[in-house]
Design a protein around this motif. Structure first.
Motif, PDB file in Angstrom:
ATOM      1  N   THR A 137       0.792  -1.084   0.035  1.00 11.46           N
ATOM      2  CA  THR A 137      -0.052   0.157   0.248  1.00 11.46           C
ATOM      3  C   THR A 137       0.949   1.181   0.057  1.00 11.46           C
ATOM      4  N   ALA A 138       2.062   1.174   0.893  1.00 12.37           N
ATOM      5  CA  ALA A 138       2.838   2.467   0.858  1.00 12.37           C
ATOM      6  C   ALA A 138       3.563   2.692  -0.639  1.00 12.37           C
ATOM      7  N   GLY A 139       4.041   1.305  -1.033  1.00 13.69           N
ATOM      8  CA  GLY A 139       4.613   1.382  -2.431  1.00 13.69           C
ATOM      9  C   GLY A 139       3.814   1.926  -3.407  1.00 13.69           C
ATOM     10  N   GLU A 140       2.394   1.725  -3.321  1.00 19.62           N
ATOM     11  CA  GLU A 140       1.726   2.151  -4.449  1.00 19.62           C
ATOM     12  C   GLU A 140       1.758   3.793  -4.462  1.00 19.62           C
ATOM     13  N   ALA A 141       1.888   4.303  -3.391  1.00 16.58           N
ATOM     14  CA  ALA A 141       2.141   6.026  -3.359  1.00 16.58           C
ATOM     15  C   ALA A 141       3.262   6.214  -3.975  1.00 16.58           C
ATOM     16  N   VAL A 142       4.356   5.427  -3.743  1.00 18.80           N
ATOM     17  CA  VAL A 142       5.664   5.737  -4.163  1.00 18.80           C
ATOM     18  C   VAL A 142       5.759   5.317  -5.522  1.00 18.80           C
ATOM     19  N   LEU A 143       4.863   4.263  -6.016  1.00 13.37           N
ATOM     20  CA  LEU A 143       4.852   4.095  -7.772  1.00 13.37           C
ATOM     21  C   LEU A 143       4.186   5.154  -8.247  1.00 13.37           C
ATOM     22  N   ARG A 144       3.114   5.899  -7.930  1.00 15.88           N
ATOM     23  CA  ARG A 144       2.351   7.090  -8.471  1.00 15.88           C
ATOM     24  C   ARG A 144       3.701   8.140  -8.485  1.00 15.88           C
ATOM     25  N   PHE A 145       3.985   8.503  -7.524  1.00 14.26           N
ATOM     26  CA  PHE A 145       5.151   9.303  -7.296  1.00 14.26           C
ATOM     27  C   PHE A 145       6.189   9.253  -8.562  1.00 14.26           C
ATOM     28  N   ALA A 146       6.889   7.959  -8.593  1.00 16.48           N
ATOM     29  CA  ALA A 146       7.804   7.671  -9.471  1.00 16.48           C
ATOM     30  C   ALA A 146       7.472   7.993 -10.907  1.00 16.48           C
ATOM     31  N   LEU A 147       6.117   7.472 -11.333  1.00 16.54           N
ATOM     32  CA  LEU A 147       5.492   7.578 -12.661  1.00 16.54           C
ATOM     33  C   LEU A 147       5.511   9.397 -12.929  1.00 16.54           C
ATOM     34  N   GLN A 148       4.917   9.915 -12.057  1.00 17.55           N
ATOM     35  CA  GLN A 148       4.545  11.257 -12.120  1.00 17.55           C
ATOM     36  C   GLN A 148       5.754  11.990 -12.511  1.00 17.55           C
ATOM     37  N   VAL A 149       6.861  11.650 -11.616  1.00 20.62           N
ATOM     38  CA  VAL A 149       8.396  12.427 -11.807  1.00 20.62           C
ATOM     39  C   VAL A 149       8.796  11.984 -13.264  1.00 20.62           C
ATOM     40  N   ARG A 150       8.623  10.878 -13.465  1.00 18.73           N
ATOM     41  CA  ARG A 150       9.253  10.279 -14.893  1.00 18.73           C
ATOM     42  C   ARG A 150       8.558  11.146 -15.811  1.00 18.73           C
ATOM     43  N   GLN A 151       7.171  11.290 -16.019  1.00 24.69           N
ATOM     44  CA  GLN A 151       6.599  11.821 -16.937  1.00 24.69           C
ATOM     45  C   GLN A 151       6.976  13.537 -17.013  1.00 24.69           C
ATOM     46  N   LEU A 152       6.972  14.124 -15.771  1.00 22.03           N
ATOM     47  CA  LEU A 152       7.210  15.459 -15.868  1.00 22.03           C
ATOM     48  C   LEU A 152       8.541  15.672 -16.281  1.00 22.03           C
ATOM     49  N   GLU A 153       9.517  14.895 -15.995  1.00 22.38           N
ATOM     50  CA  GLU A 153      10.983  14.938 -16.493  1.00 22.38           C
ATOM     51  C   GLU A 153      11.109  14.826 -17.910  1.00 22.38           C
ATOM     52  N   TRP A 154      10.245  13.827 -18.586  1.00 20.79           N
ATOM     53  CA  TRP A 154      10.295  13.895 -20.173  1.00 20.79           C
ATOM     54  C   TRP A 154       9.583  14.965 -20.804  1.00 20.79           C
ATOM     55  N   ASP A 155       8.473  15.485 -20.202  1.00 22.38           N
ATOM     56  CA  ASP A 155       7.875  16.535 -20.681  1.00 22.38           C
ATOM     57  C   ASP A 155       8.801  17.770 -20.855  1.00 22.38           C
ATOM     58  N   ALA A 156       9.610  17.995 -19.236  1.00 27.50           N
ATOM     59  CA  ALA A 156      10.661  18.904 -19.564  1.00 27.50           C
ATOM     60  C   ALA A 156      11.673  18.829 -20.571  1.00 27.50           C
ATOM     61  N   ARG A 157      12.335  17.919 -20.845  1.00 32.36           N
ATOM     62  CA  ARG A 157      13.163  17.455 -22.001  1.00 32.36           C
ATOM     63  C   ARG A 157      12.360  17.938 -23.278  1.00 32.36           C
ATOM     64  N   GLN A 158      11.343  17.630 -23.364  1.00 31.95           N
ATOM     65  CA  GLN A 158      10.914  17.707 -24.628  1.00 31.95           C
ATOM     66  C   GLN A 158      10.759  19.238 -24.981  1.00 31.95           C
TER      67      GLN A 158
END
Length: 300
Positions: free
Chosen positions: A61-82
């Motif tokens: 359950t705690a890991g699910e919160a971390v996973l959401r955060f990790a994927l959001q950070v990854r997407q925002l990082e890619w958006d910034a690079r674009q």
């Protein structure tokens, strides 16, 4: 709690997506030992277990919160690079989505095809019944979903897409065999029915709405949209098909409608993470446009 490092978040997402530490190590070009050390450091920082060491691994359950955060950070990082002009050297990880089978077979894929070719993104589409798809949003496994749930999942926005209309149909040969006097969906009917899988309650709910009783007929389970429709066309049983998949057969007489005055409309919604991502914004616009053309809208 100590802050997670960017590399740790990338590692966590890779482990969940790949299913094993070894596979994640191959995808990140590091050793399994390095993966294990990063995960241990994350769990030490969080002060709790984040992953169940099953096969495949699953977030707690705690890991699910971390996973959401990790994927959001990854997407925002890619958006910034674009935006900074780094798109050619930084391909996007597939954007995970969950979509019900009937939307996939009728209107959803054209929405993806309508995105600009130079957008540079790929998608990982997971199939799930529209009544159960929000579970994957809650766990952080996907970024967006086509769902029948109008209440927004925490951290998500929601908007109505329209309704997918279903019609109860059977093949002409089936009707002649089981109902020589014409279609008769009545209480106690033992005429076979086709369900998508054991989660599929569309036929059961339709039968109950007509007769006021539960459906106790023999059932076939065919968990693929194309084969589900084919099973009905071949006379294995009756079932409900999206009208996009059955209107031509009804016009030709190959299929017979069992209750023309009682179609079933399933309202669909688009839920997505509330992050300001240009890619998710364009995807949402494409889904909205496709739905406006292919789904029944209020008042139509």
């Amino acid at each position: 709690m100590k802050a997670f490092q960017l590399e740790q978040l990338r590692t966590f997402a890779a482990v969940v997506e790949e299913g094993t530490l070894e596979a994640a190590a191959r995808s990140l070009y590091v050793t399994p030992s390095a993966i294990s050390q990063r995960l241990k450091a994350m769990e030490d920082a969080a002060g709790q277990i984040l992953l169940q060491r099953t096969s495949p691994v699953r977030p707690t359950t705690a890991g699910e919160a971390v996973l959401r955060f990790a994927l959001q950070v990854r997407q925002l990082e890619w958006d910034a690079r674009q935006e900074l002009g780094g798109g050619q050297s930084a391909p996007s990880a597939p954007i995970p989505l969950v979509v019900n089978a009937d939307s996939l077979s009728t209107w959803f894929l054209p929405a993806l095809a309508g995105l600009p070719a130079d957008l540079g993104v790929c998608f990982e589409i997971r199939r799930e019944d529209e009544q159960h798809s929000t579970r994957q949003l809650r766990t952080g496994a996907v970024m967006a979903a086509v769902t029948a749930t109008p209440e927004p999942v925490p951290g998500c926005s929601v908007e109505p897409l329209g309704s997918l209309r279903y019609r109860a149909v059977a093949s002409l040969a089936y009707v002649r065999r089981w109902w020589p006097g014409g279609p008769q969906l009545v209480a106690g009917s033992q005429s076979p029915v086709v369900d998508f899988d054991r989660k599929d309650d569309l036929q059961t709910g339709f039968f109950r709405s007509l007769t006021g009783t539960d459906l106790a007929a023999p059932r076939h389970y065919v968990p693929s949209s194309a084969e589900f429709a084919q099973a009905i066309r071949l006379g294995l049983g009756w079932g409900l098909l999206p009208e996009q998949e059955c209107l031509a057969d009804l016009r030709s007489g190959d299929l017979v409608e069992l209750a023309a005055e009682d179609p079933v409309d399933v309202s669909l919604y688009w839920q997505r993470w509330k992050i300001d991502s240009p890619v998710l914004n364009q995807l949402t616009a494409a889904v909205r446009a496709a739905a406006s053309r292919q789904l029944r809208q209020p008042g139509a």
